[in-house]
Write a protein that holds these residues in place. Structure first.
Motif, mmCIF file in Angstrom:
data_model
loop_
_atom_site.group_PDB
_atom_site.id
_atom_site.type_symbol
_atom_site.label_atom_id
_atom_site.label_comp_id
_atom_site.label_asym_id
_atom_site.label_seq_id
_atom_site.Cartn_x
_atom_site.Cartn_y
_atom_site.Cartn_z
ATOM 1 N N ARG A 151 1.070 -1.428 0.597
ATOM 2 C CA ARG A 151 -0.222 -0.148 0.015
ATOM 3 C C ARG A 151 0.874 1.389 -0.030
ATOM 4 N N LYS A 152 2.165 1.453 0.910
ATOM 5 C CA LYS A 152 2.723 2.165 1.294
ATOM 6 C C LYS A 152 3.286 3.010 -0.395
ATOM 7 N N VAL A 157 3.764 5.753 -6.274
ATOM 8 C CA VAL A 157 4.262 5.701 -7.665
ATOM 9 C C VAL A 157 3.104 6.411 -7.509
ATOM 10 N N LEU A 158 1.668 6.301 -7.153
ATOM 11 C CA LEU A 158 0.375 6.696 -7.491
ATOM 12 C C LEU A 158 0.330 8.321 -7.891
ATOM 13 N N THR A 159 0.742 8.936 -6.824
ATOM 14 C CA THR A 159 0.849 10.078 -6.223
ATOM 15 C C THR A 159 1.675 11.273 -7.102
ATOM 16 N N ALA A 160 3.002 10.073 -7.702
ATOM 17 C CA ALA A 160 3.662 10.731 -8.499
ATOM 18 C C ALA A 160 3.157 11.035 -9.571
ATOM 19 N N TYR A 161 2.310 10.367 -10.660
ATOM 20 C CA TYR A 161 1.896 10.005 -11.572
ATOM 21 C C TYR A 161 1.484 11.097 -11.829
ATOM 22 N N ALA A 189 -7.409 7.676 0.403
ATOM 23 C CA ALA A 189 -6.366 7.593 -0.198
ATOM 24 C C ALA A 189 -5.671 7.742 -1.497
ATOM 25 N N ILE A 190 -6.120 6.480 -2.131
ATOM 26 C CA ILE A 190 -5.840 5.604 -3.352
ATOM 27 C C ILE A 190 -6.818 6.745 -4.296
ATOM 28 N N ARG A 191 -8.583 6.669 -3.823
ATOM 29 C CA ARG A 191 -9.507 7.191 -4.361
ATOM 30 C C ARG A 191 -9.737 8.580 -4.654
ATOM 31 N N SER A 192 -8.882 9.189 -3.672
ATOM 32 C CA SER A 192 -8.654 10.432 -4.416
ATOM 33 C C SER A 192 -8.007 10.575 -4.975
#
Length: 238
Positions: A151-152, A157-161, A189-192
């Protein structure tokens, strides 16, 4: 061998063409030149085609979903996993995480004092939610630690993308999928990062590429990369 799988009838003429697949980060000019020198020394004039698994998956899925489509592909391998972001038919980013299915099975085998085969069976039963409660209780600390690390790292990675691109609603998983892969995308966190949409990740198998083959022996999600590489070689998109 292609992508770690033994293939009886590889693309091209057996003994004449060598197919190699590498992780995306390895496809640099220096690595390419060093491999060419190695093959040239041992195999003379044999043609060598080098490609990454991520690139093969990208070409296969773009042909399947359309050249203007956008999607996120998480390919879970044995020791590492590749996270590829395709935006409007362009492979924008690929990141490799040092986490994979084999690592989980190896640690489970050590924890249970079991063989590799037995630990793999236990991991499969857990993924299918058919593992008996006693074994699941023993594995729970390992599962919790592994899920936390996944998860971490995935969130980083997704935040950077998301800082550079609008994240697509289509999320695809391939390879040896982890037991908690779907629940990750239900978290706030990921849905946002995914525009707040309720995303149901899709598990893709080699069967989605059936129309490109007269017949094949590829099966589950772990064979998807092999099917993609086979298509890439057949079409000489190198």
């Amino acid at each position: 061998y292609l992508n770690g799988y033994q293939v009886e009838t590889p693309v091209g003429l057996p003994g004449k063409i060598i197919e190699a697949s590498l992780h995306f980060e390895a496809t640099t000019e220096d690595v390419f030149d060093s491999l060419l020198k190695h093959f040239a020394h041992h195999f003379g004039q044999t043609p060598v085609h080098l490609s990454s698994v991520s690139l093969a998956n990208f070409h296969a899925l773009r042909a399947l979903y359309g050249e203007d489509d956008s999607f996120l592909l998480i390919d879970i391998g044995g020791e590492v996993s590749d996270i590829s972001l395709v935006v409007h038919g362009i492979l924008e980013h690929v990141t490799t995480l040092p986490l994979g299915h084999t690592l989980f099975v190896r640690e489970a085998a050590a924890l249970l004092g079991a063989s590799w085969a037995d630990a793999s069976f236990v991991a499969s039963r857990y993924a299918e939610q058919t593992l008996d409660a006693q074994k699941e209780q023993v594995l729970q600390p390992l599962i919790a630690e592994f899920e936390h690390n996944w998860r971490k790292k995935l969130l980083i990675v997704l935040t950077a993308y998301a800082q550079q691109n609008e994240m697509p609603p289509r999320v695809l998983f391939s390879g040896n999928t982890l037991p908690f892969h779907k629940s990750l995308f239900s978290e706030d966190a990921i849905r946002s990062l995914m525009l707040g949409k309720n995303i149901v990740p899709e598990l893709i198998t080699a069967n989605v590429l059936d129309r490109h083959f007269v017949k094949h022996t590829f099966q589950g999600p772990s064979d998807f990369a092999l099917a993609s590489i086979t298509l890439l070689g057949a079409r000489t998109v190198l």
